[in-house]
Design a protein around this motif. Structure first.
Motif, PDB file in Angstrom:
ATOM      1  N   LYS A 134       0.834  -1.205   0.000  1.00 40.79           N
ATOM      2  CA  LYS A 134       0.000   0.000   0.000  1.00 40.79           C
ATOM      3  C   LYS A 134       0.870   1.257   0.000  1.00 40.79           C
ATOM      4  O   LYS A 134       0.597   2.228  -0.720  1.00 40.79           O
ATOM      5  N   ASP A 135       1.934   1.240   0.794  1.00 45.44           N
ATOM      6  CA  ASP A 135       2.813   2.397   0.874  1.00 45.44           C
ATOM      7  C   ASP A 135       3.483   2.687  -0.461  1.00 45.44           C
ATOM      8  O   ASP A 135       3.679   3.846  -0.835  1.00 45.44           O
ATOM      9  N   GLU A 186      -6.622   4.161  -1.809  1.00 48.03           N
ATOM     10  CA  GLU A 186      -6.264   3.921  -0.411  1.00 48.03           C
ATOM     11  C   GLU A 186      -7.115   2.823   0.219  1.00 48.03           C
ATOM     12  O   GLU A 186      -6.683   2.156   1.161  1.00 48.03           O
ATOM     13  N   CYS A 202      -0.090   3.424  -3.161  1.00 51.33           N
ATOM     14  CA  CYS A 202      -1.135   4.416  -2.903  1.00 51.33           C
ATOM     15  C   CYS A 202      -0.570   5.827  -3.083  1.00 51.33           C
ATOM     16  O   CYS A 202       0.425   6.197  -2.463  1.00 51.33           O
ATOM     17  N   GLY A 203      -1.203   6.596  -3.949  1.00 56.89           N
ATOM     18  CA  GLY A 203      -0.771   7.961  -4.183  1.00 56.89           C
ATOM     19  C   GLY A 203       0.449   8.093  -5.069  1.00 56.89           C
ATOM     20  O   GLY A 203       0.923   9.210  -5.306  1.00 56.89           O
TER      21      GLY A 203
END
Length: 267
Positions: free
Chosen positions: A22-23, A39, A26-27
């Motif tokens: 995710k880190d 997210e 995401c974004g």
């Protein structure tokens, strides 16, 4: 050819692989490799938790999962205009531009490892962090691998992972030729606690045998009166418990689930 090897028996359920994925995504827009992951709602690397048995004989197993980068990928078969493609190293990627509007790519995956990004109108999934493999970042492996502090997830050339005689895959019946291999996938167990009602005490050192068409397995009750018959095939069993001239026979099955038999009176 690149492959993943996941040693399930080492997994402690910390979810660091899932968090690292995710880190990383995401974004972050990785261009032709992957558009930003939402997210919420998508887990390109996901740790599934399985509670097994019946109280008080319960075990919890954790199985990290991701896109299997299949050698016979159903998502590739339904994609139009080369929207899903396989790299020379074996990783299967979705082109964010070409895949726009192609929801059939999500539906084709039998593992449910491809997600639909409603906002961007594209399918998305694990890329094997190909942007890290190709780039000049200090991390040269997928983030799930880098984040795992107990070496559950390994990644590399198939011949270097030492897969001979140990490889397992999820749902081999799908025929997709996955490139994510497993060691130590949970197998069934039968457990129980043996006690002597006349003595009002547990029975230590009782011999426990599970016999059936799938073979014969043995265990001995410990200092708590507990026994664990582990790594059983999915089958029907006759469990026989013997100690001090006493004998108990129980019919049970591990076809659909692990069995915690609870307290067993030996009379």
């Amino acid at each position: 050819m690149k492959a993943f090897l996941i040693n399930v028996k080492n997994c402690v359920g910390c979810h660091d692989c899932q968090i690292g994925c995710k880190d990383e995504h995401c974004g972050n827009d990785w261009g032709e490799y992957a558009a930003p992951q939402p997210e919420v709602g998508q887990f390109w690397c996901k740790v599934n938790q399985y509670e097994r048995g019946h109280k008080p004989h319960v075990k919890v197993s954790y199985v990290p999962t991701m896109c299997n980068h299949c050698g016979n990928a159903p998502c590739m078969a339904v994609a139009k205009d080369g929207a899903v493609y396989r790299r020379e190293d074996g990783l299967v990627l979705i082109d964010p531009a070409k895949a726009k509007g192609q929801r059939q790519i999500v539906d084709a995956c039998p593992y449910h490892a491809v997600y639909w990004n409603e906002e961007l109108n594209i399918p998305q999934k694990c890329t094997g962090c190909a942007h890290l493999l190709d780039g000049d970042e200090p991390i040269k492996v997928p983030r799930c691998v880098d984040n795992c502090h107990v070496d559950v997830i390994l990644f590399g050339e198939e011949e270097e992972l030492g897969l001979d005689g140990t490889e397992e895959v999820l749902h081999p019946e799908y025929g997709t030729k996955p490139r994510v291999f497993y060691r130590g996938l949970p197998k069934k167990f039968i457990a129980g606690t043996v006690f002597d009602p006349a003595e009002d005490e547990i029975v230590e050192g009782a011999t426990v045998t599970a016999a059936g068409e799938a073979g014969t397995y043995f265990a001995t009750t410990d200092s708590w009166g507990d026994f664990w018959l582990r790594d059983l095939p999915d089958a029907d069993w006759t469990v026989t418990i013997e100690a001090g001239g006493k004998k108990k026979t129980i019919q049970t099955s591990t076809v659909s689930e692990d069995k915690g038999l609870g307290d067993i009176a030996l009379v």
